[in-house]
Design a protein around this motif. Sequence first.
Motif, PDB file in Angstrom:
ATOM      1  N   VAL A  21      28.429  24.722  43.514  1.00 46.10           N
ATOM      2  CA  VAL A  21      29.083  25.908  42.946  1.00 46.10           C
ATOM      3  C   VAL A  21      28.982  25.843  41.433  1.00 46.10           C
ATOM      4  N   GLU A  22      28.931  27.020  40.822  1.00 48.53           N
ATOM      5  CA  GLU A  22      28.964  27.063  39.354  1.00 48.53           C
ATOM      6  C   GLU A  22      30.420  27.180  38.938  1.00 48.53           C
ATOM      7  N   VAL A  23      30.857  26.240  38.129  1.00 51.48           N
ATOM      8  CA  VAL A  23      32.247  26.246  37.678  1.00 51.48           C
ATOM      9  C   VAL A  23      32.286  26.647  36.203  1.00 51.48           C
ATOM     10  N   GLY A  24      33.202  27.544  35.901  1.00 51.45           N
ATOM     11  CA  GLY A  24      33.431  27.918  34.497  1.00 51.45           C
ATOM     12  C   GLY A  24      32.399  28.860  33.941  1.00 51.45           C
ATOM     13  N   GLY A  25      32.325  28.863  32.637  1.00 56.81           N
ATOM     14  CA  GLY A  25      33.012  28.196  31.567  1.00 56.81           C
ATOM     15  C   GLY A  25      34.526  28.191  31.591  1.00 56.81           C
ATOM     16  N   ALA A  26      35.194  29.349  31.678  1.00 55.74           N
ATOM     17  CA  ALA A  26      36.648  29.348  31.672  1.00 55.74           C
ATOM     18  C   ALA A  26      37.130  30.562  32.461  1.00 55.74           C
ATOM     19  N   THR A  27      38.250  30.383  33.148  1.00 61.65           N
ATOM     20  CA  THR A  27      38.890  31.509  33.843  1.00 61.65           C
ATOM     21  C   THR A  27      40.130  31.856  33.025  1.00 61.65           C
ATOM     22  N   VAL A  28      40.163  33.083  32.534  1.00 63.99           N
ATOM     23  CA  VAL A  28      41.184  33.418  31.542  1.00 63.99           C
ATOM     24  C   VAL A  28      42.021  34.631  31.965  1.00 63.99           C
ATOM     25  N   THR A  48      44.805  21.473  39.154  1.00 67.78           N
ATOM     26  CA  THR A  48      43.836  21.169  40.209  1.00 67.78           C
ATOM     27  C   THR A  48      43.310  22.472  40.785  1.00 67.78           C
ATOM     28  N   GLY A  49      41.991  22.597  40.837  1.00 70.73           N
ATOM     29  CA  GLY A  49      41.384  23.807  41.399  1.00 70.73           C
ATOM     30  C   GLY A  49      41.643  23.893  42.889  1.00 70.73           C
ATOM     31  N   GLY A  50      41.998  25.077  43.335  1.00 72.08           N
ATOM     32  CA  GLY A  50      42.314  25.263  44.756  1.00 72.08           C
ATOM     33  C   GLY A  50      41.100  25.086  45.647  1.00 72.08           C
ATOM     34  N   PHE A  51      39.909  25.392  45.142  1.00 70.36           N
ATOM     35  CA  PHE A  51      38.705  25.343  45.975  1.00 70.36           C
ATOM     36  C   PHE A  51      38.101  23.942  45.983  1.00 70.36           C
ATOM     37  N   LEU A  52      37.824  23.409  44.768  1.00 67.49           N
ATOM     38  CA  LEU A  52      37.194  22.083  44.684  1.00 67.49           C
ATOM     39  C   LEU A  52      38.204  20.956  44.873  1.00 67.49           C
ATOM     40  N   LYS A  53      39.470  21.267  44.671  1.00 67.58           N
ATOM     41  CA  LYS A  53      40.536  20.267  44.748  1.00 67.58           C
ATOM     42  C   LYS A  53      40.276  19.116  43.785  1.00 67.58           C
ATOM     43  N   GLY A  93      40.320  17.923  39.445  1.00 71.03           N
ATOM     44  CA  GLY A  93      41.109  18.202  38.251  1.00 71.03           C
ATOM     45  C   GLY A  93      40.456  19.206  37.323  1.00 71.03           C
ATOM     46  N   ASN A  94      41.264  20.069  36.753  1.00 70.27           N
ATOM     47  CA  ASN A  94      40.822  20.883  35.625  1.00 70.27           C
ATOM     48  C   ASN A  94      42.003  20.960  34.657  1.00 70.27           C
ATOM     49  N   THR A  95      41.837  21.679  33.570  1.00 75.81           N
ATOM     50  CA  THR A  95      42.896  21.741  32.560  1.00 75.81           C
ATOM     51  C   THR A  95      43.281  23.192  32.330  1.00 75.81           C
TER      52      THR A  95
HETATM   53  P1  2BA Z   1      35.395  29.296  38.700  1.00 78.39           P
HETATM   54  O1  2BA Z   1      35.443  30.676  39.285  1.00 78.39           O
HETATM   55  O2  2BA Z   1      34.805  29.161  37.338  1.00 78.39           O
HETATM   56  O3  2BA Z   1      36.889  28.758  38.708  1.00 78.39           O
HETATM   57  C1  2BA Z   1      37.253  27.535  38.074  1.00 78.39           C
HETATM   58  C2  2BA Z   1      38.689  27.238  38.310  1.00 78.39           C
HETATM   59  O4  2BA Z   1      39.485  28.294  37.727  1.00 78.39           O
HETATM   60  C3  2BA Z   1      39.117  27.216  39.776  1.00 78.39           C
HETATM   61  O5  2BA Z   1      38.862  25.961  40.349  1.00 78.39           O
HETATM   62  C4  2BA Z   1      40.614  27.516  39.690  1.00 78.39           C
HETATM   63  O6  2BA Z   1      41.326  26.352  39.295  1.00 78.39           O
HETATM   64  C5  2BA Z   1      40.662  28.508  38.532  1.00 78.39           C
HETATM   65  N1  2BA Z   1      40.620  29.885  39.012  1.00 78.39           N
HETATM   66  C6  2BA Z   1      39.542  30.662  39.230  1.00 78.39           C
HETATM   67  N2  2BA Z   1      39.878  31.889  39.633  1.00 78.39           N
HETATM   68  C7  2BA Z   1      41.218  31.911  39.686  1.00 78.39           C
HETATM   69  C8  2BA Z   1      42.178  32.913  40.052  1.00 78.39           C
HETATM   70  N3  2BA Z   1      41.823  34.165  40.431  1.00 78.39           N
HETATM   71  N4  2BA Z   1      43.492  32.592  40.001  1.00 78.39           N
HETATM   72  C9  2BA Z   1      43.879  31.342  39.598  1.00 78.39           C
HETATM   73  N5  2BA Z   1      43.014  30.351  39.240  1.00 78.39           N
HETATM   74  C10 2BA Z   1      41.705  30.633  39.289  1.00 78.39           C
HETATM   75  P2  2BA Z   1      38.444  25.895  41.892  1.00 78.39           P
HETATM   76  O7  2BA Z   1      39.376  26.723  42.704  1.00 78.39           O
HETATM   77  O8  2BA Z   1      38.330  24.455  42.236  1.00 78.39           O
HETATM   78  O9  2BA Z   1      37.007  26.599  41.970  1.00 78.39           O
HETATM   79  C11 2BA Z   1      35.873  25.986  41.400  1.00 78.39           C
HETATM   80  C12 2BA Z   1      34.666  26.883  41.566  1.00 78.39           C
HETATM   81  O10 2BA Z   1      34.396  27.027  42.960  1.00 78.39           O
HETATM   82  C13 2BA Z   1      34.870  28.309  41.038  1.00 78.39           C
HETATM   83  O11 2BA Z   1      34.566  28.334  39.655  1.00 78.39           O
HETATM   84  C14 2BA Z   1      33.904  29.105  41.888  1.00 78.39           C
HETATM   85  O12 2BA Z   1      32.590  29.027  41.388  1.00 78.39           O
HETATM   86  C15 2BA Z   1      33.932  28.356  43.214  1.00 78.39           C
HETATM   87  N6  2BA Z   1      34.845  28.959  44.180  1.00 78.39           N
HETATM   88  C16 2BA Z   1      36.185  29.071  44.096  1.00 78.39           C
HETATM   89  N7  2BA Z   1      36.692  29.633  45.197  1.00 78.39           N
HETATM   90  C17 2BA Z   1      35.648  29.902  46.001  1.00 78.39           C
HETATM   91  C18 2BA Z   1      35.511  30.468  47.290  1.00 78.39           C
HETATM   92  N8  2BA Z   1      36.558  30.903  47.986  1.00 78.39           N
HETATM   93  N9  2BA Z   1      34.252  30.571  47.814  1.00 78.39           N
HETATM   94  C19 2BA Z   1      33.183  30.133  47.116  1.00 78.39           C
HETATM   95  N10 2BA Z   1      33.238  29.565  45.905  1.00 78.39           N
HETATM   96  C20 2BA Z   1      34.456  29.448  45.348  1.00 78.39           C
END
Ligand code: 2BA
Length: 109
Positions: A91-98, A33-38, A40-42
Motif C-alpha cells: 500500500v502507498e502510505v502518506g505523505g500525510a492525512t490532514v 496507530t493506523g487502523g489498517f496497517l496496525k 505506528g504513525n504520528t
Molecule cells: P493513507 O491513506 O496515507 O493513511 C495513512 C494513515 O492515516 C492511516 O494509517 C490512518 O492512521 C490515517 N488515516 C487515513 N485516513 C483516515 C481517515 N479517514 N480518518 C482517520 N485516520 C485516517 P492506516 O490505517 O494504517 O493506513 C495505511 C495505508 O493503508 C493508507 O495510507 C492507505 O493507503 C491504505 N489503506 C487504509 N485503509 C485501507 C483499506 N480499507 N483498503 C485498502 N487500503 C487501505
Amino acid sequence: MKLIIAVVQDQDSNRLSKALVENNFRATKLASTGGFLKSGNTTFIIGTEDIRVDRALQIIKDNCRARDQLVSPVSPMGGNADSYVPYPVEVEVGGATVFVLPIEQFLHF
Ligand code: 2BA
C-alpha cells in the motif's frame, strides 16, 4: 482559529516537528496507530490562526512523503479475524492525512 490534525509517518515526524517550530507553529505530537496497517504513525495537532493555515499545510506537504509499505499478514491467534488479510499487500502510505477543523474556543490558562 483552526485545528489541524495531521497523521504522518514516523519517519517524517522529527523533520516536520523541526520545521513547524522553526516557522513558529505550536504543535503536539501524539503516538498513534493506523487502523489498517496496525503500525505506528504520528498524529500532530496544531492550533493556529486562520491566516496561517495554508502555511502550515505547505510545511506538512513539504516534509512528508509517500512510501510504499508491504504488509505481511499476521494470523489472528484466536482473535478477531474480521480485518485479517491472508496475503502480503503493498500500500502507498502518506505523505500525510490532514483534517482542518474550526475551533469554537481556545483557552490557555
Ligand atoms: P493513507 O491513506 O496515507 O493513511 C495513512 C494513515 O492515516 C492511516 O494509517 C490512518 O492512521 C490515517 N488515516 C487515513 N485516513 C483516515 C481517515 N479517514 N480518518 C482517520 N485516520 C485516517 P492506516 O490505517 O494504517 O493506513 C495505511 C495505508 O493503508 C493508507 O495510507 C492507505 O493507503 C491504505 N489503506 C487504509 N485503509 C485501507 C483499506 N480499507 N483498503 C485498502 N487500503 C487501505
